[in-house]
Motif scaffolding. Structure first.
Motif, short mmCIF file in Angstrom:
data_model
loop_
_atom_site.label_atom_id
_atom_site.label_comp_id
_atom_site.label_asym_id
_atom_site.label_seq_id
_atom_site.Cartn_x
_atom_site.Cartn_y
_atom_site.Cartn_z
N HIS A 36 -17.03 -4.06 -4.57
CA HIS A 36 -16.28 -3.04 -5.23
C HIS A 36 -15.49 -2.42 -4.46
CE1 HIS A 36 -14.95 0.65 -7.48
NE2 HIS A 36 -14.98 -0.44 -8.46
N ASP A 37 -16.08 -1.55 -3.57
CA ASP A 37 -15.32 -0.56 -2.64
C ASP A 37 -14.25 -1.00 -1.89
OD1 ASP A 37 -16.22 1.50 -4.03
OD2 ASP A 37 -17.97 2.17 -2.57
N GLY A 43 -7.27 -3.89 -0.73
CA GLY A 43 -5.95 -4.11 -1.47
C GLY A 43 -4.99 -3.24 -1.33
N GLU A 44 -5.35 -2.14 -1.11
CA GLU A 44 -4.14 -1.00 -0.70
C GLU A 44 -3.56 -1.27 0.64
OE1 GLU A 44 -6.46 2.73 -1.10
OE2 GLU A 44 -6.38 2.54 -3.23
N ARG A 45 -3.98 -2.34 1.49
CA ARG A 45 -3.41 -2.40 2.84
C ARG A 45 -2.86 -3.72 2.61
NH1 ARG A 45 -8.71 -0.96 4.37
NH2 ARG A 45 -9.32 -3.09 5.39
N LEU A 46 -2.82 -4.54 1.57
CA LEU A 46 -2.34 -5.85 1.68
C LEU A 46 -0.57 -5.83 1.71
CD1 LEU A 46 -4.61 -7.48 -1.02
CD2 LEU A 46 -4.60 -8.04 1.49
N PRO A 47 -0.17 -6.95 2.43
CA PRO A 47 0.95 -6.85 2.70
C PRO A 47 1.98 -7.29 1.19
CG PRO A 47 0.27 -8.76 3.57
CD PRO A 47 -1.00 -7.78 3.22
N LYS A 48 2.66 -6.22 0.84
CA LYS A 48 3.43 -6.30 -0.50
C LYS A 48 4.30 -7.50 -0.46
CE LYS A 48 3.17 -1.55 -2.00
NZ LYS A 48 2.14 -1.21 -0.87
N TYR A 51 1.53 -10.09 -1.47
CA TYR A 51 0.63 -9.85 -2.65
C TYR A 51 1.51 -8.84 -3.62
CZ TYR A 51 -3.13 -11.67 0.35
OH TYR A 51 -3.77 -12.42 1.08
N GLU A 52 1.15 -8.99 -4.93
CA GLU A 52 1.67 -8.17 -5.82
C GLU A 52 0.39 -7.35 -6.59
OE1 GLU A 52 4.40 -9.80 -8.57
OE2 GLU A 52 2.74 -11.44 -9.33
N GLU A 53 0.25 -5.96 -6.96
CA GLU A 53 -0.45 -5.31 -7.53
C GLU A 53 -0.19 -5.49 -9.13
OE1 GLU A 53 -3.26 -1.43 -7.62
OE2 GLU A 53 -1.67 -1.37 -6.61
N ARG A 54 -0.80 -6.31 -9.85
CA ARG A 54 -0.24 -6.77 -11.26
C ARG A 54 -0.48 -5.63 -12.34
NH1 ARG A 54 -0.43 -13.31 -12.55
NH2 ARG A 54 0.80 -13.83 -10.80
N GLU A 55 -1.70 -5.06 -12.09
CA GLU A 55 -2.48 -3.98 -12.78
C GLU A 55 -3.23 -3.17 -11.62
OE1 GLU A 55 -4.36 -4.72 -16.58
OE2 GLU A 55 -3.22 -6.75 -16.72
N GLU A 56 -3.75 -2.09 -12.03
CA GLU A 56 -4.44 -1.32 -11.23
C GLU A 56 -5.71 -2.03 -10.50
OE1 GLU A 56 -6.32 3.37 -10.90
OE2 GLU A 56 -6.33 2.23 -12.82
N HIS A 57 -5.75 -1.91 -9.27
CA HIS A 57 -6.61 -2.69 -8.42
C HIS A 57 -6.97 -4.20 -8.81
CE1 HIS A 57 -8.82 1.55 -8.33
NE2 HIS A 57 -7.78 1.37 -7.43
N PRO A 75 -12.09 -4.43 -10.03
CA PRO A 75 -11.08 -4.82 -8.69
C PRO A 75 -11.24 -6.00 -8.36
CG PRO A 75 -12.83 -3.02 -8.25
CD PRO A 75 -13.09 -3.55 -9.54
N LEU A 76 -9.91 -6.82 -8.07
CA LEU A 76 -10.04 -8.22 -7.91
C LEU A 76 -8.90 -8.74 -6.68
CD1 LEU A 76 -9.89 -11.41 -8.59
CD2 LEU A 76 -8.45 -10.68 -10.68
N ILE A 77 -8.92 -9.50 -6.10
CA ILE A 77 -8.12 -10.06 -5.12
C ILE A 77 -8.00 -11.55 -5.23
CG2 ILE A 77 -7.31 -10.59 -2.58
CD1 ILE A 77 -8.72 -7.95 -1.88
N VAL A 78 -6.71 -12.18 -5.71
CA VAL A 78 -6.59 -13.39 -5.69
C VAL A 78 -5.78 -13.91 -4.58
CG1 VAL A 78 -5.82 -15.52 -7.08
CG2 VAL A 78 -6.78 -13.58 -8.37
#
Length: 224
Positions: A36-37, A43-48, A51-57, A75-78
């Motif tokens: 989780h953490d 996620g907050e460091r992923l290159p924009k 990646y796009e943050e579609r919804e929170e986290h 939280p999820l990373i695809v």
């Protein structure tokens, strides 16, 4: 050190975006309470631009394919070039690796899927880690809670390791093939390059390079 069940025994960490989490640990299940953490921090460091943050986290690579009918919770990373198909249900705390496939009616919860993992049809994968190019046949599931709700212990030949976890599914090494409608019981660890026969009931530690037919019939693969 218990051989056959460590992260270095099971996984090539070059094949996951979660390497930064796993390389600090000894046993893979130690990562489960930390997913989780880790996702939120990474996620907050992923290159924009990738990646796009579609919804929170919820971070999804722009090259990934996600069906409109899929349900994604964070939280999820695809990761890049992954595919989330029709009616997949991601409950959260999930990392879906590059080129991985999460299929129709498959449910994920608190998992790390390495690159090119396939869970393509009617699978439940909870509190588990699936290594590079591992594959679960249709209807195969991880059972992640013991019937008596006691803490999970990883057991094998001359191996008994207390995990301290109430919920732990399966740790599949790289290139593991799980046959259709198999059940991987809590605390199952399957070594690299092992094949599990369809409709198997699996528990404990299965050695790398094996063919599993049943608990009394586990044979080493023949070298080609």
């Amino acid at each position: 050190m218990n051989t056959g069940i460590t992260i270095s025994d099971l996984y090539d960490l070059k094949e996951t975006i979660a390497a930064g989490l796993l390389e600090e640990l000894t046993y893979p299940w130690e990562a489960l309470p930390k997913i989780h953490d880790f996702i939120i921090g990474l996620g907050e460091r992923l290159p924009k631009e990738i990646y796009e943050e579609r919804e929170e986290h919820i971070w999804v690579a722009k090259s990934a394919k996600v069906a409109s009918t899929a349900c994604l919770n964070g939280p999820l990373i695809v990761d890049e070039d992954a595919e989330i198909r029709h009616c997949a249900f991601v409950r959260g705390n999930a990392i879906v690796g590059k080129g991985a496939v999460v299929g129709n009616s498959t449910e994920l919860k608190n998992v790390i899927l390495f690159n090119k993992v396939q869970v393509p049809h009617y699978n439940y994968v909870g509190d588990s880690i699936l290594g590079f190019q591992s594959h679960m046949g249709a209807g195969a599931i991880t059972s992640n809670v013991k019937s008596d709700k006691s803490l999970v212990v990883v057991k094998g030949a001359d191996i008994s390791v207390k995990t301290g976890l109430k919920k732990m599914g399966a740790m599949l090494g790289d290139h593991v093939e799980v046959g259709c409608n198999s059940v991987l019981n809590p605390g199952t660890v399957v070594g690299r390059n092992t094949n599990i026969y369809p409709t198997s009931m699996v528990r404990g530690v299965i050695p790398a390079g094996s063919i599993y037919k049943k608990s009394t019939e586990i044979t080493a693969k023949k070298e080609v």
